[in-house]
Design a protein around this motif. Sequence first.
Motif, PDB file in Angstrom:
ATOM      1  N   UNK A 115       0.841  -1.189   0.000  1.00  0.00           N
ATOM      2  CA  UNK A 115       0.000   0.000   0.000  1.00  0.00           C
ATOM      3  C   UNK A 115       0.883   1.248   0.000  1.00  0.00           C
ATOM      4  N   UNK A 116       0.296   2.363  -0.356  1.00  0.00           N
ATOM      5  CA  UNK A 116       1.020   3.626  -0.334  1.00  0.00           C
ATOM      6  C   UNK A 116       0.055   4.791  -0.361  1.00  0.00           C
ATOM      7  N   UNK A 117       0.536   5.929   0.123  1.00  0.00           N
ATOM      8  CA  UNK A 117      -0.285   7.137   0.196  1.00  0.00           C
ATOM      9  C   UNK A 117       0.570   8.319  -0.241  1.00  0.00           C
ATOM     10  N   UNK A 118      -0.064   9.275  -0.923  1.00  0.00           N
ATOM     11  CA  UNK A 118       0.656  10.461  -1.381  1.00  0.00           C
ATOM     12  C   UNK A 118       1.372  11.140  -0.216  1.00  0.00           C
ATOM     13  N   UNK A 119       2.501  11.734  -0.524  1.00  0.00           N
ATOM     14  CA  UNK A 119       3.415  12.386   0.413  1.00  0.00           C
ATOM     15  C   UNK A 119       4.137  11.387   1.309  1.00  0.00           C
ATOM     16  N   UNK A 120       3.923  10.077   1.080  1.00  0.00           N
ATOM     17  CA  UNK A 120       4.637   9.002   1.774  1.00  0.00           C
ATOM     18  C   UNK A 120       4.733   9.201   3.286  1.00  0.00           C
ATOM     19  N   UNK A 121       3.608   9.373   3.979  1.00  0.00           N
ATOM     20  CA  UNK A 121       3.666   9.581   5.433  1.00  0.00           C
ATOM     21  C   UNK A 121       4.047   8.295   6.158  1.00  0.00           C
ATOM     22  N   UNK A 122       4.513   8.453   7.384  1.00  0.00           N
ATOM     23  CA  UNK A 122       4.789   7.293   8.237  1.00  0.00           C
ATOM     24  C   UNK A 122       3.450   6.674   8.623  1.00  0.00           C
ATOM     25  N   UNK A 123       3.385   5.352   8.479  1.00  0.00           N
ATOM     26  CA  UNK A 123       2.171   4.619   8.851  1.00  0.00           C
ATOM     27  C   UNK A 123       2.591   3.508   9.792  1.00  0.00           C
ATOM     28  N   UNK A 124       2.197   3.639  11.033  1.00  0.00           N
ATOM     29  CA  UNK A 124       2.567   2.649  12.042  1.00  0.00           C
ATOM     30  C   UNK A 124       1.376   2.406  12.956  1.00  0.00           C
ATOM     31  N   UNK A 125       1.561   1.501  13.900  1.00  0.00           N
ATOM     32  CA  UNK A 125       0.496   1.255  14.867  1.00  0.00           C
ATOM     33  C   UNK A 125       0.252   2.519  15.687  1.00  0.00           C
ATOM     34  N   UNK A 136      -2.455  15.211   1.590  1.00  0.00           N
ATOM     35  CA  UNK A 136      -2.954  15.974   0.437  1.00  0.00           C
ATOM     36  C   UNK A 136      -1.918  16.951  -0.118  1.00  0.00           C
ATOM     37  N   UNK A 137      -2.143  17.331  -1.360  1.00  0.00           N
ATOM     38  CA  UNK A 137      -1.282  18.266  -2.079  1.00  0.00           C
ATOM     39  C   UNK A 137      -2.161  19.122  -2.969  1.00  0.00           C
ATOM     40  N   UNK A 138      -1.696  20.327  -3.267  1.00  0.00           N
ATOM     41  CA  UNK A 138      -2.448  21.247  -4.128  1.00  0.00           C
ATOM     42  C   UNK A 138      -2.018  21.060  -5.573  1.00  0.00           C
ATOM     43  N   UNK A 139      -3.001  21.099  -6.463  1.00  0.00           N
ATOM     44  CA  UNK A 139      -2.742  21.019  -7.911  1.00  0.00           C
ATOM     45  C   UNK A 139      -3.283  22.272  -8.574  1.00  0.00           C
ATOM     46  N   UNK A 140      -2.404  23.020  -9.226  1.00  0.00           N
ATOM     47  CA  UNK A 140      -2.844  24.167 -10.019  1.00  0.00           C
ATOM     48  C   UNK A 140      -2.412  24.015 -11.466  1.00  0.00           C
ATOM     49  N   UNK A 142      -0.320  20.800 -14.301  1.00  0.00           N
ATOM     50  CA  UNK A 142       0.012  19.383 -14.449  1.00  0.00           C
ATOM     51  C   UNK A 142       1.012  18.994 -13.364  1.00  0.00           C
ATOM     52  N   UNK A 143       0.733  17.880 -12.704  1.00  0.00           N
ATOM     53  CA  UNK A 143       1.515  17.483 -11.534  1.00  0.00           C
ATOM     54  C   UNK A 143       1.883  16.010 -11.620  1.00  0.00           C
ATOM     55  N   UNK A 144       3.096  15.695 -11.172  1.00  0.00           N
ATOM     56  CA  UNK A 144       3.537  14.307 -11.022  1.00  0.00           C
ATOM     57  C   UNK A 144       3.902  14.093  -9.565  1.00  0.00           C
ATOM     58  N   UNK A 145       3.362  13.020  -8.975  1.00  0.00           N
ATOM     59  CA  UNK A 145       3.735  12.661  -7.608  1.00  0.00           C
ATOM     60  C   UNK A 145       4.328  11.260  -7.611  1.00  0.00           C
ATOM     61  N   UNK A 146       5.187  10.998  -6.638  1.00  0.00           N
ATOM     62  CA  UNK A 146       5.809   9.684  -6.471  1.00  0.00           C
ATOM     63  C   UNK A 146       5.353   9.092  -5.150  1.00  0.00           C
ATOM     64  N   UNK A 147       4.948   7.839  -5.206  1.00  0.00           N
ATOM     65  CA  UNK A 147       4.546   7.113  -4.005  1.00  0.00           C
ATOM     66  C   UNK A 147       5.425   5.878  -3.903  1.00  0.00           C
ATOM     67  N   UNK A 148       6.022   5.685  -2.731  1.00  0.00           N
ATOM     68  CA  UNK A 148       6.805   4.483  -2.477  1.00  0.00           C
ATOM     69  C   UNK A 148       5.893   3.495  -1.758  1.00  0.00           C
ATOM     70  N   UNK A 149       5.745   2.325  -2.369  1.00  0.00           N
ATOM     71  CA  UNK A 149       4.835   1.330  -1.810  1.00  0.00           C
ATOM     72  C   UNK A 149       5.479   0.665  -0.603  1.00  0.00           C
ATOM     73  N   UNK A 150       4.664   0.358   0.409  1.00  0.00           N
ATOM     74  CA  UNK A 150       5.130  -0.287   1.637  1.00  0.00           C
ATOM     75  C   UNK A 150       4.512  -1.670   1.710  1.00  0.00           C
ATOM     76  N   UNK A 151       5.256  -2.602   2.264  1.00  0.00           N
ATOM     77  CA  UNK A 151       4.741  -3.957   2.436  1.00  0.00           C
ATOM     78  C   UNK A 151       4.613  -4.331   3.912  1.00  0.00           C
ATOM     79  N   UNK A 152       4.845  -3.345   4.773  1.00  0.00           N
ATOM     80  CA  UNK A 152       4.631  -3.519   6.214  1.00  0.00           C
ATOM     81  C   UNK A 152       4.483  -2.142   6.833  1.00  0.00           C
TER      82      UNK A 152
END
Length: 155
Positions: A115-125, A136-140, A142-152
């Motif tokens: 799983x992954x979420x924009x801005x790659x926040x820390x996701x823990x218990x 969230x991010x603002x779009x005014x 054309x925008x490209x975002x990168x998400x790094x997928x996490x497996x834990x």
Amino acid sequence: MLKTSRFSYLLLATLLSFSCANTVHAEPTTTLTVVVNGIRNNTGEICFRVYDSEKGFPMSNSSEVKSGCTKITGNSVKKVFSGVQPGTYAVAVVDDQNGDKKLNKDFFGIPQEGFGISKNPIISIQTGTPKFKKASFKMTKNTTINITIKYSLDP
């Protein structure tokens, strides 16, 4: 004289059509490109959900404004969403290995798929699922975002 009156009527009709025409002001749209990196699997697909509010973020499959899936072809995939209105958005992605187009979790609520979420926040218990505002991010334009997928979850 007949030719002159026909020409006059044609000219008058043309001028009236221009004066009565409403000017159409189309809302500008932009393109959102989402690149997902760090994919571990060679099968399945990455499913994307784009949200414009906290309603349903990041799990609901009925409150997103754009969505779609892309077949996994390597350790990175890209999805382009056209026609996105300028505004504030957040994106959630899932490495869907079983084709149900949702994030599968165990009994304790811990993700069993990537799983992954924009801005790659820390996701823990401790932090739990991030809120829309944090991802969230603002779009005014054309925008490209990168998400790094996490497996834990993060430690």
